[in-house]
Design a protein around this motif. Structure first.
Motif, short mmCIF file in Angstrom:
data_model
loop_
_atom_site.label_atom_id
_atom_site.label_comp_id
_atom_site.label_asym_id
_atom_site.label_seq_id
_atom_site.Cartn_x
_atom_site.Cartn_y
_atom_site.Cartn_z
N PHE A 648 -7.90 -36.38 -25.32
CA PHE A 648 -8.10 -35.67 -24.10
C PHE A 648 -9.24 -36.25 -23.25
O PHE A 648 -10.04 -36.77 -23.81
N PHE A 649 -8.94 -36.11 -22.16
CA PHE A 649 -10.17 -36.43 -21.24
C PHE A 649 -10.55 -34.96 -20.94
O PHE A 649 -9.87 -34.24 -19.95
N TYR A 650 -11.83 -34.79 -21.06
CA TYR A 650 -12.64 -33.57 -20.93
C TYR A 650 -13.07 -33.30 -19.53
O TYR A 650 -14.55 -34.09 -19.72
N VAL A 651 -12.64 -32.75 -18.40
CA VAL A 651 -13.37 -33.05 -17.13
C VAL A 651 -14.83 -32.24 -17.35
O VAL A 651 -14.94 -31.20 -17.46
N GLN A 652 -15.65 -33.05 -16.81
CA GLN A 652 -17.12 -32.58 -16.65
C GLN A 652 -17.76 -32.76 -15.47
O GLN A 652 -17.68 -33.97 -14.66
N MET A 653 -18.26 -31.81 -14.93
CA MET A 653 -18.95 -31.94 -13.44
C MET A 653 -20.46 -31.78 -13.53
O MET A 653 -21.11 -31.89 -12.49
N GLY A 654 -21.12 -31.72 -14.73
CA GLY A 654 -22.44 -31.73 -14.64
C GLY A 654 -23.32 -33.08 -14.25
O GLY A 654 -22.49 -34.06 -14.28
N LYS A 778 -13.96 -37.46 -10.62
CA LYS A 778 -14.30 -37.85 -9.19
C LYS A 778 -14.95 -39.09 -9.21
O LYS A 778 -14.87 -39.69 -8.19
N VAL A 779 -15.80 -39.37 -9.80
CA VAL A 779 -16.71 -40.38 -9.97
C VAL A 779 -16.14 -41.67 -10.57
O VAL A 779 -15.95 -42.81 -10.03
N LEU A 780 -15.54 -41.31 -11.93
CA LEU A 780 -14.96 -42.38 -12.55
C LEU A 780 -13.78 -43.18 -11.78
O LEU A 780 -13.47 -44.45 -11.79
N SER A 781 -13.25 -42.36 -11.10
CA SER A 781 -11.64 -42.68 -10.62
C SER A 781 -11.98 -43.59 -9.34
O SER A 781 -10.88 -44.50 -8.83
N LYS A 782 -13.14 -43.90 -8.91
CA LYS A 782 -13.29 -44.63 -7.91
C LYS A 782 -13.24 -46.15 -8.54
O LYS A 782 -12.85 -47.25 -7.49
N GLN A 783 -13.38 -46.38 -9.65
CA GLN A 783 -13.20 -47.86 -10.16
C GLN A 783 -11.72 -47.91 -10.66
O GLN A 783 -11.27 -47.17 -11.35
N GLN A 784 -11.25 -48.85 -10.47
CA GLN A 784 -9.72 -49.38 -10.77
C GLN A 784 -9.17 -49.02 -12.15
O GLN A 784 -8.33 -48.43 -12.32
N SER A 810 -6.23 -30.25 -16.02
CA SER A 810 -7.04 -30.22 -14.77
C SER A 810 -6.12 -30.67 -13.55
O SER A 810 -5.47 -31.63 -13.74
N MET A 811 -6.73 -30.31 -12.53
CA MET A 811 -5.95 -30.67 -11.08
C MET A 811 -6.77 -31.14 -10.35
O MET A 811 -6.65 -31.58 -9.12
N VAL A 812 -7.85 -31.69 -10.93
CA VAL A 812 -9.12 -32.43 -10.06
C VAL A 812 -8.56 -33.70 -9.42
O VAL A 812 -7.62 -34.53 -9.90
#
Ligand SMILES: [Zn+2]
Ligand SMILES: [Zn+2]
Ligand SMILES: [Zn+2]
Lengths: 822, 125
Positions: A648-654, A778-784, A810-812
């Motif tokens: 799983f990909f564990y969403v982190q916002m720190g 949010k940050v990582l998705s900018k890279q293809q 997650s609905m991020v």
């Protein structure tokens, strides 16, 4: 204010004074200090000029130097600034305190002396500690600021010039600012090409790049002195003295490896004379403790434990051997066959087949049964003079290589040479080849003879020492004598050396296969050996000149094994990397149209884990040699969001932060969640050796180690046994469970290191049973590529958030990817 | 004396350069601190006693006068405004020997503030 400027204005003197500020030329002795780093010793003034700190502070920060000495004509005279109590010379820690009642002041370090309780009871006022460096300037009453007039007459140096000249000093400590203007300094070196006219042109391109890398390596390692080390003394099994100490490592700085040579120093005290000796690193513990085996045991101050210094002893050996190999390639016609010569230079050559009778079976005794793509690889390699084998993660590269070497050795063409850039890879290969029944000799560097190895019984030095005593009684006797006495008489020493050399030669010549690192192939002990058949494993992790070292010993048939979809060689010098030194020979041959034979069945990962890497890096060709059932963790109760999909990909916002070294990153939220995941694994019955925590950043690696040992919910020892490593250092290895901490989490700065698709490939393909990725979508998705990974996890309902015992999808929202890498 | 008139320079520091420098400086400070926290914690305080010879002579006068220093020092102090600077003795170690060196430090430096305050308090008593 008093300034003794008249004298320093004497015509002509200003530029030549030894103590002139190396940035601006100010010479007033009251205004300058000397950097006290032995390799530097440059003078700088305390004027700010046009920059954000005074010249001396600028230098110390840019060069990461920390000690200074005052001028002999300054009010305090020639004085190295140091803590009055402990002698610490780090100016970033020093400050003045004054006596409570008298006009006496003293320099004291902030840590630990200022916080020592005993001092509070004495006559000192600790409340008014006054830092030596304040507002990016040295205290102006200690080191005067040049007068306005002096500053105006001085060179007006800009911050950019300072940065440039500091960069230049790293490779040429005597450079002046004038050198910045000279043509050539800023020039980029010639880039590598695809094809070369001849080996001389090849040498003309690569020799300067190797020189750049060597200079950078030397500069970096020699600037790595560490002071105030605490030593723990021990004695090894071979009766040699061993010093244990903690060598703090920082990003982009030296990473010690076994075999490195260090100089250990003690500056002396009332009871001990100054002392120094060199030794070799024989071990690095998980707690970052270094074990240094000293060359000389005499006079070691073993009753002292504190205040030691250590310097790196740089050796040019590996670079010399690369340069030597290129020269041999150019001038010696017999260094490689004509076919290989032209092939390597990118010339059009007619396809050649090697005439050999093929074996009926392509596997070998002692090795696992080969699969179809492995058999195909062995078969094609045996028929071709140059071949490439691409081994994606877990596809049995080593077994295939061992089978190839086995059949080569059986062809009667003489001894086979087997190399890899790293010692670990050479050892693994040597072990597998030895399992086929071939006679293997592993040659390791002299400096690594005391380093423990899983294949010690195969090493040359071991075999020399463990000869049948009756057979080699003379050498045996001398060896015993040497071990007991530490040295031999000069005539005995001569005899010993000659006997040893002859024995080494005899043993090496009787082997079917010689195994060593690429650099090790340049060992003088192999100088008169010829190898027609050469196999290089992990060849995509070595530079071209490194690969050339084993080839120029007479190669007629070459096998390069590797994977250009994983990380390549590490080049420290950016200039050399930009010019293409980081491209391996394997990659260039691929660009020249040599089609690598790809091993296609992976035996490592749970099929759910191999899906994304196969599609993204290997055109979907990676097949699974293991089933879901074989990768089902029995009795492990871990909260995977989707049963049967252990990922799983564990969403982190720190937020990300810059680490203490200023050159790396860390992320506290991710670290604390890593601890929770680790704890959850441990509670569910997974043992520490099954877990690997990987992260691209050294700052985060160090932080996680520290955090887990302090805050781990279970027994501390359990966390200490868990390997926490950088992604890069995990290449070539595997663990049952992998936790990947991505760290980067910011609005604007991008994702740095994570941008390299090859690093992502390595990170995703280390786990056998399960993987957890922590990162900010949010940050990582900018890279293809990351966007693709996140989408893959989301589609499989494996993108989750919330507490570990209650994970929710997650609905991020993802960002739109930009199309460019890097 | 030659007199030169040069227009005051306007020092412009690139804010980005400044920010980057500040970052590096802080990192160096932090790293220095961190490296020391692990070391030497248990080490005893060695010799922080003020050697007696420091007090020899009329050094009890904290106004910078009465030192048997090099000639001229005293007048210089006066010329500089008398109360702008204080003379202090800097205690240094040469090898294992203690030595003192004279220095002038600004009167408004926090370092000498407390000494002066105590002194004033003592005087009032
Ligand atoms: Zn320096
Ligand atoms: Zn200067
Ligand atoms: Zn101290």
């Amino acid at each position: 204010e008093e300034t003794g400027d008249d004298e320093s204005y004497e015509f002509g003197k200003r530029d030549f004074a030894e103590h002139a500020c190396r940035y601006c030329g100010v010479t007033n002795p009251a205004c300058v200090v000397r950097c006290n780093v032995p390799s530097c010793r440059k003078w700088f003034c305390n004027s700010r000029g046009n920059t954000s700190g005074s010249h001396i502070v600028n230098h110390l920060v840019r060069a990461k130097h920390k000690e200074v000495c005052l001028h002999k004509d300054s009010p305090l005279g020639e004085t190295i600034l140091e803590c009055y109590n402990c002698g610490c010379r780090n100016v970033f820690l020093l400050g003045f305190i004054s006596a409570k009642t008298d006009s006496v002041v003293v320099l004291l370090c902030r840590e630990p002396c200022l916080s020592v309780n005993a001092l509070k009871d004495m006559n000192w006022d600790l409340s008014q500690w006054c830092p030596l460096i304040d507002d990016r300037c040295f205290l102006q009453w200690l080191v005067k600021v040049p007068s306005e007039q002096e500053q105006l007459r001085a060179r007006q140096i800009s911050a950019q010039q300072i940065n440039k000249v500091e960069e230049l000093w790293k490779t040429n400590p005597d450079a002046t600012l004038e050198d910045l203007e000279k043509p050539g300094v800023d020039d980029e070196p010639q880039s590598v090409a695809l094809k070369y006219e001849d080996a001389y042109q090849y040498q003309n391109v690569f020799a300067p790049l190797i020189k750049l890398e060597a200079d950078y390596d030397k500069m970096m390692k020699e600037s790595q002195s560490k002071d105030n080390l605490t030593i723990r003394w021990d004695i090894g099994l071979n009766k040699k003295r061993i010093a244990y100490f903690v060598f703090p490592k920082e990003d982009n700085e030296l990473r010690l490896v076994p075999g490195d040579e260090l100089r250990l120093r003690y500056s002396g005290d009332a009871a001990h004379p100054a002392w120094q000796t060199v030794g070799h690193v024989i071990k690095l513990t998980a707690q970052e403790e270094v074990a240094l085996e000293l060359r000389a045991s005499q006079g070691v101050p073993v009753d002292v434990n504190h205040g030691f210094s250590v310097d790196f002893v740089w050796k040019s050996t590996s670079f010399d051997r690369m340069q030597g190999a290129m020269k041999t390639f150019a001038v010696d016609e017999t260094s490689v066959s004509g076919y290989i010569y032209h092939h390597l230079l990118g010339h059009e050559v007619e396809v050649q087949m090697v005439r050999n009778t093929l074996p009926r079976r392509f596997g070998a005794a002692g090795l696992p049964e080969l699969n179809a793509s492995q058999i195909f690889a062995v078969k094609s390699v045996l028929q071709k003079p140059v071949s490439l084998i691409q081994g994606p993660p877990g596809t049995g590269k080593t077994v295939t290589s061992a089978a190839i070497v086995y059949h080569m050795a059986k062809q009667g063409q003489g001894q086979v040479l087997v190399c890899a850039p790293s010692n670990v890879a050479v050892d693994q290969l040597a072990e597998k080849i030895s399992a086929t029944g071939l006679k293997v000799v592993r040659i390791s560097a002299k400096s690594r003879e005391a380093v423990s190895s899983p294949v010690e019984h195969l090493t040359l030095h071991y075999q020399v020492r463990h000869l049948d005593a009756s057979e080699k009684s003379e050498l045996h006797k001398l060896q015993q004598l040497k071990d007991e006495q530490g040295e031999l008489s000069s005539s005995d020493e001569k005899k010993y050396k000659a006997l040893k050399r002859a024995t080494e030669r005899e043993i090496s010549q009787s082997a079917d296969v010689i195994c060593c690192t690429c650099v090790g192939a340049g060992d003088p002990r192999l100088a008169n050996f010829r190898f027609r058949q050469v196999l290089i494993d992990e060849s995509t992790q070595s530079t071209e000149p490194e690969c050339l070292i084993p080839l120029v010993l007479g190669a007629k048939q070459v096998v390069l094994v590797g994977d250009h979809c994983q990380l390549g060689p590490v080049i420290m010098c950016k200039k050399a990397a930009r010019a293409g030194l980081a491209q391996s020979l394997f990659e260039r041959l691929v660009l020249l149209g040599v089609k690598p034979i790809r091993l296609q069945v992976q035996y490592r990962m749970h099929p759910s884990l191999s899906e994304f890497p196969s599609n993204s890096f290997y055109e979907g060709t990676l097949q699974n040699g293991v089933t879901i059932n074989e990768r089902q963790s029995q009795g492990i109760d871990f909260p995977w969001p989707v049963p049967n999909r252990p990922m799983f990909f564990y969403v982190q916002m720190g937020q990300e932060e810059i680490s203490a070294s200023g050159t790396s990153y860390l992320n506290r939220t991710e670290a604390s969640n890593v601890e929770k995941i680790v704890t959850s694994f441990l509670k569910s019955g997974v043992v520490p050796s099954q877990i690997g925590v990987i992260t691209p950043y050294e700052g985060q690696r160090a932080y996680i180690v520290n955090y887990m040992s302090r805050n781990g919910a279970l027994r501390q020892q359990l966390y200490k046994e868990i390997e926490v490593a950088s992604v890069d250092s995990f290449q070539g290895r595997e663990k049952d469970y992998i936790i990947l901490s991505c760290v980067r989490s910011n609005e604007h700065q991008g994702i740095g290191f994570l941008n390299d698709p090859r690093r992502l490939n390595v990170a995703l393909t280390r786990a056998r049973y399960g993987i957890v990725i922590l990162g900010n979508p949010k940050v990582l998705s900018k890279q293809q590529l990351w966007n693709g990974l996140l989408t893959h996890y989301k589609e499989h309902e494996c993108l989750v958030e919330g507490p570990l015992n209650n994970l929710k999808q997650s609905m991020v929202q993802f960002q739109k990817p930009k199309k460019i890498y890097n | 004396d030659e007199e030169v008139h040069v227009r005051q320079r306007v020092i412009e520091v690139d804010p980005q350069e400044e920010a980057e420098f500040e970052k590096e400086l802080r990192a160096l400070m932090q790293e220095s601190l961190d490296s020391r926290k692990l070391e030497l914690r248990a080490r005893p305080t060695l010799n922080m006693m003020i050697p007696m010879n420091v007090f020899e002579g009329p050094t009890k006068d904290h106004h910078g006068r009465g030192f048997e220093g090099e000639s001229g020092d005293e007048t210089l102090d006066e010329e500089a405004g008398g109360s702008k600077e204080v003379r202090v003795k800097v205690l240094v170690k040469r090898g294992n020997k203690q030595q003192t060196k004279q220095m002038f430090i600004p009167r408004d430096c926090s370092l000498v503030q407390s000494t002066k305050q105590k002194e004033a308090a003592e005087l009032e008593e």
